[in-house]
Structure formats: C-alpha cells, structure tokens
Write an enzyme that holds these catalytic residues in place. Structure first.
Site, PDB file in Angstrom:
ATOM      1  N   GLU A 174       0.824  -1.199   0.000  1.00  0.00           N
ATOM      2  CA  GLU A 174       0.000   0.000   0.000  1.00  0.00           C
ATOM      3  C   GLU A 174       0.863   1.257   0.000  1.00  0.00           C
ATOM      4  O   GLU A 174       2.032   1.224   0.383  1.00  0.00           O
ATOM      5  CB  GLU A 174      -0.914   0.027   1.222  1.00  0.00           C
ATOM      6  CG  GLU A 174      -0.158   0.167   2.531  1.00  0.00           C
ATOM      7  CD  GLU A 174      -1.047   0.510   3.696  1.00  0.00           C
ATOM      8  OE1 GLU A 174      -2.135   1.060   3.449  1.00  0.00           O
ATOM      9  OE2 GLU A 174      -0.654   0.237   4.824  1.00  0.00           O
ATOM     10  N   LYS A 179      -6.640   9.912   0.191  1.00  0.00           N
ATOM     11  CA  LYS A 179      -6.860   8.480   0.359  1.00  0.00           C
ATOM     12  C   LYS A 179      -7.994   8.047  -0.559  1.00  0.00           C
ATOM     13  O   LYS A 179      -8.983   8.750  -0.719  1.00  0.00           O
ATOM     14  CB  LYS A 179      -7.215   8.154   1.812  1.00  0.00           C
ATOM     15  CG  LYS A 179      -6.070   8.374   2.795  1.00  0.00           C
ATOM     16  CD  LYS A 179      -6.480   8.064   4.218  1.00  0.00           C
ATOM     17  CE  LYS A 179      -6.739   6.589   4.417  1.00  0.00           C
ATOM     18  NZ  LYS A 179      -7.022   6.268   5.830  1.00  0.00           N
ATOM     19  N   ASP A 218     -19.826   3.507  11.235  1.00  0.00           N
ATOM     20  CA  ASP A 218     -18.507   3.818  10.687  1.00  0.00           C
ATOM     21  C   ASP A 218     -17.727   2.514  10.564  1.00  0.00           C
ATOM     22  O   ASP A 218     -17.133   2.026  11.529  1.00  0.00           O
ATOM     23  CB  ASP A 218     -17.783   4.814  11.594  1.00  0.00           C
ATOM     24  CG  ASP A 218     -16.534   5.405  10.938  1.00  0.00           C
ATOM     25  OD1 ASP A 218     -16.149   4.907   9.863  1.00  0.00           O
ATOM     26  OD2 ASP A 218     -15.969   6.356  11.505  1.00  0.00           O
ATOM     27  N   SER A 228     -14.971   0.417   7.995  1.00  0.00           N
ATOM     28  CA  SER A 228     -14.027   0.553   6.888  1.00  0.00           C
ATOM     29  C   SER A 228     -14.450  -0.288   5.691  1.00  0.00           C
ATOM     30  O   SER A 228     -14.897  -1.435   5.834  1.00  0.00           O
ATOM     31  CB  SER A 228     -12.633   0.121   7.342  1.00  0.00           C
ATOM     32  OG  SER A 228     -11.749   0.058   6.242  1.00  0.00           O
ATOM     33  N   SER A 229     -14.267   0.285   4.502  1.00  0.00           N
ATOM     34  CA  SER A 229     -14.571  -0.460   3.281  1.00  0.00           C
ATOM     35  C   SER A 229     -13.578  -1.592   3.062  1.00  0.00           C
ATOM     36  O   SER A 229     -13.785  -2.450   2.195  1.00  0.00           O
ATOM     37  CB  SER A 229     -14.579   0.476   2.068  1.00  0.00           C
ATOM     38  OG  SER A 229     -13.321   1.097   1.902  1.00  0.00           O
ATOM     39  N   ASP A 230     -12.480  -1.628   3.845  1.00  0.00           N
ATOM     40  CA  ASP A 230     -11.563  -2.770   3.783  1.00  0.00           C
ATOM     41  C   ASP A 230     -12.312  -4.083   3.969  1.00  0.00           C
ATOM     42  O   ASP A 230     -12.023  -5.085   3.306  1.00  0.00           O
ATOM     43  CB  ASP A 230     -10.504  -2.667   4.891  1.00  0.00           C
ATOM     44  CG  ASP A 230      -9.472  -1.584   4.624  1.00  0.00           C
ATOM     45  OD1 ASP A 230      -9.520  -0.955   3.554  1.00  0.00           O
ATOM     46  OD2 ASP A 230      -8.630  -1.358   5.510  1.00  0.00           O
ATOM     47  N   LYS A 232      -6.063  -2.613  14.405  1.00  0.00           N
ATOM     48  CA  LYS A 232      -5.629  -1.669  15.432  1.00  0.00           C
ATOM     49  C   LYS A 232      -6.608  -1.664  16.606  1.00  0.00           C
ATOM     50  O   LYS A 232      -7.820  -1.722  16.410  1.00  0.00           O
ATOM     51  CB  LYS A 232      -5.516  -0.262  14.845  1.00  0.00           C
ATOM     52  CG  LYS A 232      -4.528  -0.133  13.699  1.00  0.00           C
ATOM     53  CD  LYS A 232      -4.498   1.286  13.183  1.00  0.00           C
ATOM     54  CE  LYS A 232      -3.595   1.409  11.970  1.00  0.00           C
ATOM     55  NZ  LYS A 232      -4.166   0.785  10.767  1.00  0.00           N
TER      56      LYS A 232
END
Length: 310
Positions: free
Chosen positions: A41, A103, A135, A137-139, A156
C-alpha cells in the site's frame, strides 16, 4: 490498506495494461514469468508516518520483499492512473506530499493485475461505537468480494476488534492468525479474541491461498501476523495513549477517514515516538512474512509438467 492519489506525477516510465493500469517493467516481467510479487500500500507512506521516516520505511520494506525472493509492487493513483510499482522518485513524491495526497477506496487493484498477496500494516475495521455511527471501513467489504490474501498485523486496537471479526465472518472472509491462537491487535500480539484458525508456516499460508483461488470462492483471506515480541513490550503504554486519543477525537468530533490518521499521530505524540517505532517494526515483519508466502505460492502455482511414454 489503501492506495493514495497524487496529481503531481511527471511521466513515469511504466508499461500500460489495457490503458487502464500502469505496471512497472519489473512487476510486469515478474508477473509474466509467474514469479512472486507482493502488493504494497501507499497510504502508509502518505498518511501512516511522518517524513522522512515514511520514505525510509517504504524503501526498506521494498528491500525486504526483494531479499526474500519477491518483487515489490507499491500501488498508488498518479494523475488519475492506477500505478502498480513505483519508482524511487515517485515514492519520495508521495512521502513529501504526505497528507496532501487523497486516500482512495477500492482495494482490489492488485487483484486486477493478478497479484494474490497484499501486505499492509493493519486493516481498517468497525470503529468503536460503530453500532451507532455505522462507521465501518470499506476494507472489510472489499475483503468479502476480492480474492486477495492480505497480510497484516491484525486490527488496530483503536477499533472494535470483536465486531470487526464478526463483520468479516458475515462477509465470508477466511481469517487466520500466523503462529498464534490469538488474533493480534496491531501494537500488541494479544487482543483477548481467539483467532478463527491458525497457520504455522509460509507453506501453510500458500496452500490456503491456492485452495481459495482454485475453488474460486470470490472472497479474500486475512492472515494476521503478530508484531515481533520485542517490539510489543510497550503495548500497555500505547493502549493507554489510544484511550486518551479516542476521547480527544470524540471531543473534537473527528470522524470518518480523518479519525485514524489523527489517532495514530496523537498516539505517537503521547508515547514519545514508541508507537511509530512499533509501527515500522510490524510493517517490516509483515513484508518479510508476505514475501515468504508469495514465494511459496508462486512455486506452488507453477505449471506442472507431465511426461508420457512414447
């Protein structure tokens, strides 16, 4: 776990893939020859660390990948073009621009060009209080629909790890921990969350990835690698800083994709740089493990030669 976008690229030397993606000559050659390639990344360069540590770390990570038999392919969007494999000049440009870069979302550029292994620091997840804010993450969604193996140090602890694991299960993502029974929490090897399964070697990981690709299951794999023990000793100090940073973020109403960069920067300040040192150590370790896995996978997927009697 995302590429970043810059509008300052000045005619880099790339080969074009169907005119939609630019692939560096070294990456293109490795892919055409069936050699090991590891996607990296660029967000960690632009948003994960301050300059000049970000540039130094990016170059060292690429060197680790090469030393372990694979070709590094750092991904970024430059002048609106997804680029797979960056020059030293482009790495430096991203590093100096830092958070001025934007980002971006869709994480499956590596898969588009046929790279099955992606190394990052830690993936995004369900944010704390995500049941109220939504909320997420699109991950996590991307892992559910893209057959790429992501090598990370887990999630994390600024995030809600149990809910993140539940969400990954809902998305059909295979989650496994490397040489441990406990799912790692980025700065710490422990999260009090049991890993769904365990792998004990690069060969195990390669076989798992190969089976996923052969079965065409369509979802990705998350291989969580705990931070090396000698770098996790300050885990309790970092966790205390995380709790304080989370409160500050809520008080300042910092949300969305601005939250994680704020939290990481603030935690680094509160720990006197200890969290940054741990971050760099785990990223390098992930690169080492990811390169070993990619090398094993490339060997496993080499065309089998059969002989027949005349």
């Amino acid at each position: 776990m995302a590429p970043t976008q810059s509008t300052t690229n000045k005619g880099a030397n790339f080969n074009c893939a169907s005119g939609l993606v630019k692939i560096s000559p070294a990456v293109s050659q490795a892919l055409s020859q069936g050699k090991a390639v590891v996607a990296l990344e660029s967000t960690i360069i632009s948003h994960g660390m301050p300059y000049p540590q970000n540039l130094k770390t990016a170059k060292e990570v690429e060197a680790i990948v090469r030393e372990n038999g694979a070709e590094p392919a750092t991904i970024a969007i430059l002048d609106g073009m997804p680029c797979v494999g960056l020059t030293s000049e482009e790495l430096e440009r991203l590093a100096t621009l830092g958070t001025k870069c934007q980002k971006t979302a869709r994480r499956d550029i590596a898969h588009v060009v046929g790279i099955p292994v992606f190394v990052t620091g830690g993936i995004g997840g369900v944010h704390r209080y995500g049941e109220n804010t939504m909320d997420i993450s699109s991950d996590l969604t991307e892992l559910g629909r893209t057959p790429v193996a992501v090598i990370s140090a887990g999630v994390k602890s600024i995030l809600d790890i149990p809910r993140t694991l539940e969400y990954l299960e809902t998305q059909g993502v295979c989650v496994t921990a490397y040489k441990t029974d406990e799912f790692p929490a980025f700065f710490s090897g422990q999260s009090s969350c049991k890993a769904p399964c365990r792998v004990n070697s690069p060969e195990d990981c390669a076989r798992l990835i190969d089976a996923n690709l052969n079965l065409q299951l369509g979802a990705g794999i998350l291989i969580a690698v705990p931070i090396p023990e000698k770098h996790s000793a300050v885990g309790s100090v970092i966790e205390s800083a995380i709790q304080r940073s989370l409160k500050e973020a809520r008080d300042k109403n910092i949300t969305g994709n601005a939250q994680t960069p704020f939290l990481l920067a603030r935690v680094n300040e509160l720990t006197g740089g200890a969290s940054l040192a741990s971050n760099i150590a785990l990223v390098k370790n992930n690169a080492l493990v990811g390169a070993q896995i990619a090398t094993c996978l490339a060997q496993l997927r080499q065309p089998k030669v059969t002989c027949s009697k005349l």
